[in-house]
Design an enzyme around this catalytic site. Structure first.
Site, PDB file in Angstrom:
ATOM      1  N   GLU A   1      49.631  45.565  50.959  1.00 44.38           N
ATOM      2  CA  GLU A   1      48.924  44.641  51.861  1.00 44.38           C
ATOM      3  C   GLU A   1      49.328  44.895  53.312  1.00 44.38           C
ATOM      4  O   GLU A   1      48.517  44.761  54.226  1.00 44.38           O
ATOM      5  CB  GLU A   1      49.195  43.176  51.466  1.00 44.38           C
ATOM      6  CG  GLU A   1      48.750  42.817  50.048  1.00 44.38           C
ATOM      7  CD  GLU A   1      47.317  43.217  49.719  1.00 44.38           C
ATOM      8  OE1 GLU A   1      46.478  43.305  50.641  1.00 44.38           O
ATOM      9  OE2 GLU A   1      47.033  43.460  48.530  1.00 44.38           O
TER      10      GLU A   1
ATOM     11  N   HIS B   1      47.166  47.604  54.705  1.00 46.48           N
ATOM     12  CA  HIS B   1      45.886  47.082  55.197  1.00 46.48           C
ATOM     13  C   HIS B   1      46.074  46.452  56.579  1.00 46.48           C
ATOM     14  O   HIS B   1      45.286  46.676  57.497  1.00 46.48           O
ATOM     15  CB  HIS B   1      45.358  45.988  54.263  1.00 46.48           C
ATOM     16  CG  HIS B   1      44.712  46.491  53.008  1.00 46.48           C
ATOM     17  ND1 HIS B   1      43.709  47.423  53.013  1.00 46.48           N
ATOM     18  CD2 HIS B   1      44.904  46.156  51.704  1.00 46.48           C
ATOM     19  CE1 HIS B   1      43.317  47.645  51.748  1.00 46.48           C
ATOM     20  NE2 HIS B   1      44.034  46.885  50.939  1.00 46.48           N
TER      21      HIS B   1
ATOM     22  N   PHE C   1      32.987  39.731  40.747  1.00 46.04           N
ATOM     23  CA  PHE C   1      32.087  38.581  40.733  1.00 46.04           C
ATOM     24  C   PHE C   1      32.441  37.514  41.765  1.00 46.04           C
ATOM     25  O   PHE C   1      31.763  36.496  41.853  1.00 46.04           O
ATOM     26  CB  PHE C   1      32.027  37.994  39.316  1.00 46.04           C
ATOM     27  CG  PHE C   1      31.549  38.999  38.309  1.00 46.04           C
ATOM     28  CD1 PHE C   1      30.236  39.443  38.340  1.00 46.04           C
ATOM     29  CD2 PHE C   1      32.417  39.556  37.380  1.00 46.04           C
ATOM     30  CE1 PHE C   1      29.782  40.408  37.447  1.00 46.04           C
ATOM     31  CE2 PHE C   1      31.978  40.523  36.479  1.00 46.04           C
ATOM     32  CZ  PHE C   1      30.662  40.950  36.511  1.00 46.04           C
TER      33      PHE C   1
END
Ligand code: ZN
Length: 699
Positions: A481, A484, A614
């Site tokens: 992370e 990123h 989703f």
């Protein structure tokens, strides 16, 4: 103006540092409604009078929408990390209006035609910079994919699909959180906790206390196991009671798939709406629509890529599985085959036996504060930036959240970020992610907005006076992370549309993150991260060598599991429905039978918890993790070739990495960014070498 009508509302205009300590759910709706009115009016004014130029249209359009989208981003963040009925109501009340507004902007024919005019003018007489040309191309494509070309019934239907999808994503995510929140496996017999590591005992007792058992202690229980990784993962590795492991494993495999908390119809509905949407836009499948915005050229290319990696992994994975069964047999396992609840348990025993260390022993070397310092020292060494703790300088949404400032070597402020480290199963989404509240942006008045990022992890919280010690996989996740965040914060682009991680192709976005994970296997870095909690010693060489030897333990099985996720995703979005697949779950079963060395449970309903597909941005894009890893492994190989113990070479390579991969980000095509760093196109060799696998003949 909003500031006057809602003077004390922290959502009314998100400042450089949002006032998280003052934000209440009931404030969100009035503030965002006012921002929505302002943005709508500003866009309407622009439509009436603008020049088809960058300064006349593109820039003011982004600025007209920014206050609204900033506030919406903060609200979505709070829903993810402080989930409550109040935030859900605020989010649900606003979402339809936000979707409508976004569609109105994207579908504006006036704006679209001016964007085309600007593109044509730039083609005839180039005036735009490379990053601006890429932003413009993205805006034109976004307008087209938002239905700017649709009319009448098709437009109405398209917009209804967008609204329904947005609602479904939120409902999917909330249902999953509720399913995790409501499930508990109670363990009250101390015999069932025999062999548990201290960290699990203490995390499970803490979870019990939070669930209304104040008497729970690490030594005497009762212990509460949840579906969250902080307790479920170590429980499956260490609980000797096979029946309890089976119970948790079945609950995990079927989460959010029955009763009031059932995502299965949402899965089908989302897939069907995506197909319909792609059809309206003239694409044969949703996967084609998704890939039109990605680095991978086509579905066939992704299929070939996945198949070649699967070919390299299939045989070694079969061997790994046979060896694990043989090992378990030698140690008293009497069943005919390993069940899903046996694999993590026996794999952990085999790993301990073969490599002669326990996770707990390793964990004692990684107190969270030391790991953070070591990570920041690495960033300083590689990229020449300084990171300073500044807790208290910004308000936060939870007392555990930390705040940091990033400066360049000469002291120039570059960025700020928050870190929300610990899991909170009742209110915080699972997994780990980086999000951006602000982006580097040169404003028309010449001032510079600095990036503001947030890293969210779900690591084991400290318990019962114990300092927070990190599992090695949690260290990896933090590095991921942070990678990123570095790409977002160290960007050199000053047009918000392509600065930081904005406008990076989604299958290239995991390069900077996975690149950082490699450093968890570099001896000097790892020593720097470690400080034994009792002896203060750094990680000794023999333990490092054991860890390295174990690095590729079950690497082929793990690779196949990642490929299984990616292939399931691509089958669902490129090839479903087909007569051979009665439903989406059958697609998953089919992919599992082709790829996984271990069958899934018959009742497995993985898709009901697959938030990446989703409720997140990875639909027809999950393969991007592996696609990016080819680039990230090859980028790290540049440091290996320079010599990891050659300090000057490591620093020089790190500066080049910062100047290319971190700085150019969304402003340059990813293949050009990579080539600027590496001097050549990417090769899959480093990825396979790191995983201890041989390239298949087709590679
Ligand atoms: Zn990532």
């Amino acid at each position: 103006m909003t500031q006057n009508t809602l003077p004390d509302n922290p959502f009314a205009r998100i400042p450089d540092l949002p006032a998280f300590d003052r934000m209440q759910p009931e404030q969100a709706e009035p503030a965002l409604r006012a921002l929505l009115d302002e943005a709508t009016a500003a866009v309407a004014r622009l439509e009436q009078t603008h020049l088809p130029t960058w300064d006349g249209l593109v820039d003011p359009l982004a600025r007209a929408c920014e206050p609204l989208f900033d506030a919406w981003g903060i609200l979505s963040h709070l829903l993810a990390v402080m989930n409550s009925d109040g935030w859900r109501q605020a989010h649900n009340a606003l979402q339809p209006a936000i979707v409508t507004f976004s569609l109105q902007v994207s579908q504006s024919p006036i704006v679209y035609h001016s964007l085309l005019a600007l593109r044509d003018a730039d083609r005839a007489h180039p005036t735009l910079t490379g990053p601006r040309r890429r932003i413009l191309a993205s805006m034109i494509r976004s307008a087209e994919q938002a239905g700017v070309g649709l009319e009448g019934e098709a437009r109405t239907r398209f917009n209804a699909i967008q609204q329904e999808l947005a609602g479904l994503f939120t409902a999917f995510s909330n249902t999953l959180l509720d399913a995790v929140k409501t499930y508990t496996l109670w363990v009250s017999d101390p015999r069932d906790a025999a062999g548990w590591p201290a960290s699990l005992l203490s995390a499970a007792a803490e979870a019990a206390r939070q669930a209304g058992k104040p008497e729970a202690t690490a030594t005497d229980g009762p212990w509460r196991i949840t579906l969250d990784d902080a307790t479920a993962a170590p429980f499956l590795k260490h609980c000797r009671n096979r029946a309890l492991r089976e119970e948790l494993c079945r609950a995990s495999a079927t989460k959010a798939s029955s009763g009031a908390l059932d995502n299965s119809s949402r899965v089908e509905r989302i897939l069907s709406l995506r197909r319909e949407m792609a059809g309206l836009l003239g694409y044969a499948t949703y996967a084609e629509l998704s890939l039109s915005r990605k680095m991978a050229p086509s579905v066939a290319d992704v299929d070939r890529f996945s198949a070649s990696l699967a070919d390299a992994a299939r045989e070694p994975a079969r061997r790994e599985q046979a060896e694990l069964l043989a090992f378990a047999r030698e140690h008293g396992f009497i069943e005919a085959a390993l069940s899903p609840w046996d694999v993590p348990f026996w794999a952990e025993r085999e790993r301990e036996a073969r490599f002669d260390y326990s996770e707990e022993e390793l964990r004692a070397y990684f107190p969270f504060p030391r790991v953070l310092d070591g990570l920041f020292e690495l960033a300083e060494r590689l990229f020449g930036v300084r990171i300073e703790a500044a807790d208290g300088a910004a308000s936060v949404w939870h007392p555990d959240v930390r705040f940091f400032r990033v400066r360049d070597a000469d002291g120039t402020p570059l960025a700020n970020f928050y870190l929300d480290p610990y899991c909170r199963p009742a209110t915080k989404r699972g997994g780990a992610w980086m999000d951006a509240f602000h982006t580097r942006d040169r404003r028309p008045d010449g001032s510079l907005q600095l990036p503001l990022a947030v890293l969210v992890c779900n690591q084991t919280p400290p318990g019962e006076g114990r300092p927070p010690l990190m599992r090695f996989d949690e260290v990896n996740t933090l590095f991921h992370e942070f990678g990123h965040a570095l790409q977002h914060m160290l960007t050199g682009v000053e047009d918000a549309g392509a600065s930081g991680i904005n406008n990076i192709e989604w299958d290239a976005v995991e390069v900077a993150s996975q690149f950082m994970e490699n450093w968890c296997h570099d001896r000097a870095t790892l020593r720097g991260l470690s400080r034994h909690i009792e002896t203060d010693a750094q990680l000794p060489d023999d333990l490092f060598l054991k860890l390295e030897a174990a690095r590729n333990y079950r690497a082929a099985s793990n690779l196949l599991r990642q490929l299984f996720f990616g292939v399931t995703d691509m089958d669902l979005h490129a090839r479903y429905p087909q007569p051979k697949w009665p439903d989406a779950n059958a697609v998953k079963c089919d992919a599992a039978s082709r790829l996984l060395p271990q069958p899934l449970l018959p009742e497995d309903r993985l898709l009901c918890g697959f938030a990446h597909l989703f409720a997140g941005g990875y639909a027809a894009g999950y393969y991007g993790y592996k696609w990016s890893e080819v680039l990230s492994a090859d980028a790290f190989a540049a440091f290996e070739e320079a010599g990891l113990d050659q300090e000057a070479a490591v620093r020089a390579t790190g500066r080049r990495y910062r100047a290319t991969i971190l700085a150019l980000g969304g402003g340059t095509p990813p293949e050009d960014v990579f080539e600027a760093f590496r001097g050549r196109a990417p090769s899959v060799d480093a990825l396979l070498r790191h995983a201890g696998l041989k390239p298949p003949r087709s590679c």
